[in-house]
Design an enzyme around this catalytic site. Structure first.
Site, short mmCIF file in Angstrom:
data_model
loop_
_atom_site.label_atom_id
_atom_site.label_comp_id
_atom_site.label_asym_id
_atom_site.label_seq_id
_atom_site.Cartn_x
_atom_site.Cartn_y
_atom_site.Cartn_z
N ARG A 70 -12.92 3.40 10.31
CA ARG A 70 -13.22 2.28 11.21
C ARG A 70 -13.64 1.04 10.44
O ARG A 70 -13.35 -0.08 10.86
CB ARG A 70 -14.31 2.70 12.21
CG ARG A 70 -13.79 3.66 13.28
CD ARG A 70 -14.90 4.13 14.19
NE ARG A 70 -14.35 4.92 15.29
CZ ARG A 70 -15.08 5.65 16.12
NH1 ARG A 70 -16.40 5.68 15.98
NH2 ARG A 70 -14.52 6.32 17.10
N LYS A 94 -9.43 21.46 31.31
CA LYS A 94 -9.72 21.43 32.74
C LYS A 94 -8.95 20.34 33.47
O LYS A 94 -8.89 19.21 33.02
CB LYS A 94 -11.22 21.22 32.97
CG LYS A 94 -12.10 22.36 32.47
CD LYS A 94 -13.56 22.10 32.80
CE LYS A 94 -14.44 23.25 32.38
NZ LYS A 94 -15.87 23.00 32.73
N GLY A 105 -8.96 12.53 20.80
CA GLY A 105 -9.35 13.16 19.55
C GLY A 105 -8.49 14.32 19.11
O GLY A 105 -8.01 14.38 17.98
N GLY A 121 -12.22 7.32 24.97
CA GLY A 121 -12.57 7.06 26.36
C GLY A 121 -11.79 5.91 26.95
O GLY A 121 -11.34 5.95 28.11
#
Length: 398
Positions: free
Chosen positions: A41, A199, A352, A375
């Site tokens: 980063r 899920k 990820g 996200g």
């Protein structure tokens, strides 16, 4: 998406002599000694900083690091290790400035200062108006270059974009915005999405949103197990969410109504236990035993999906389709990765586990765009307009 690019501001000559505030993502992992263990980063932030320096600007950079308590400084929350690494990468001294919100620090053209962890500032996370006003007064040009925070409406990601004289997207954020627009807003058809995970509940809104737009929706992992149940197949003791069968059925129906499909596995790789050394057995999807765990798609399914991907115009990939960390159950994900690499489609991948699979199979150069924001990437797939995109588009409007 209409937005102002920092590259355009620099090319116009407007940045010369101006104060440029760059919101970067420098949230790097540190060891117990406070040393950076992985600096991707930091290195990714360099192009925006170089762009500002080359344009003759006075450069201020900030980022969050970890999860500090606002107003409470702890040494482990400091960006000082990042300042040292930036100094090495840029070949010039990068001073760390504490308590910077009210100004009072000097920075001239050709200089770079790193403003201490922005999440130490009171009001940052809730984007307090009084903080946003002060942030805007610090600069002439605000540059958002942290896609990983683009889904958060915080002081240094959103508030300052509304109060700074000029707000624009840095090269990293602009690349993300371009790739997302190309993949979702104006895709070359057929558009195929791969959504996998443990899920359905964590990806339900993504599946519902994509079902309105994509030509093919490939599901994998525990999500695929729930869809197999919805299709009337037995899945043994595999991970699934039986209470969401109605939602899975609705997604299948929504796709079918548009002449599209959710391919249900025709064969699977099973084991009796979840472990790397468990014996793997390939079975037809109709022959799963009550004590079986489905840990991957089978070779027939993988071949069918690979053919679909090779014929795609655009591919969106989020999640491996099996337990690819175990050698016996990586065949499906490897086949998917190989097909994406060989396809002429524009591909965008994020999340990820997806990035780990891309690295494992060495296809980094064969994926059209690899998204850096977990996200934020998921919220885009859900069909949401990210706060960073919204405010930059609003500021760019005539």
């Amino acid at each position: 998406m209409n937005f102002l690019r920092f590259s355009e501001v620099c090319a116009s000559g407007f940045a010369r002599g101006k104060r440029v505030f760059i919101r970067a993502d420098l949230n790097v992992p540190l060891n117990d000694s406070g040393e950076i263990t992985e600096d991707t980063r930091v290195r990714a932030s360099i192009p925006a900083i170089r762009m500002a320096l080359d344009a003759g600007a006075a450069v201020m950079v900030t980022s969050h690091l970890g999860r500090p308590t606002e107003g409470v400084f702890r040494p482990e929350d400091s960006l000082s290790p990042v300042a040292r690494r930036l100094s090495e990468l840029l070949g010039l001294e990068v001073r760390l400035v504490p308590d910077w919100v009210d100004g009072g620090f000097a920075v001239g053209p050709g200089e770079v200062v790193l403003l201490e962890n922005c999440r130490l500032n009171v009001g940052e996370k809730k984007n307090k108006p009084e903080l946003a006003a002060k942030l805007g007064q610090l600069c002439d040009i605000f540059v958002h270059d942290a896609f990983g925070t683009a889904h958060r409406a915080e002081g240094t990601t959103y508030g300052i974009a509304g109060t700074a004289p000029i707000a624009c997207a840095g090269p990293l954020l602009a690349a993300e915005m371009d790739a997302i627009s190309r993949a979702l807003a104006n895709p070359r058809r057929p558009l195929v999405a791969i959504v996998a995970g443990s899920k359905v509940s964590t990806k339900l809104s993504i599946l519902q949103s994509l079902a309105k737009n994509v030509d093919g929706l490939i599901v994998g992992g525990g999500i695929a197990n729930t869809f197999m149940l919805a299709a009337g197949l037995k899945i043994g003791k595999s991970l699934a969410e039986p209470d969401l069968l109605g939602e899975a059925t609705a997604v299948i129906a929504a796709m079918k109504a548009r002449g599209a499909e959710v391919p249900i596995p025709e064969d699977v790789v099973c084991a009796k236990s979840f472990s790397a050394d468990a014996a793997a057995t390939v079975k037809a999807a109709t022959e799963v035993d009550d004590d079986d765990l489905i840990l991957d798609i089978g070779p027939k399914t993988a071949a069918r999906l690979a053919a679909q991907l090779k014929g795609a115009g655009t591919i969106v990939w989020n999640g491996p389709v099996g337990v690819f960390e175990f050698a016996a159950f990586e065949g499906g994900t490897r086949a998917i990765a190989k097909a994406i690499a060989e396809s002429s489609a524009f591909s965008i991948a994020g999340g990820g586990d997806t990035l780990a699979a891309i690295a494992k199979y060495g296809i980094e150069k064969d994926v059209g765009y690899i998204s850096t924001g977990g996200g934020a990437f998921l919220e885009v797939l859900e069909g949401r307009t990210l706060p960073a995109f919204e405010i930059l588009a609003r500021r760019a409007a005539p």
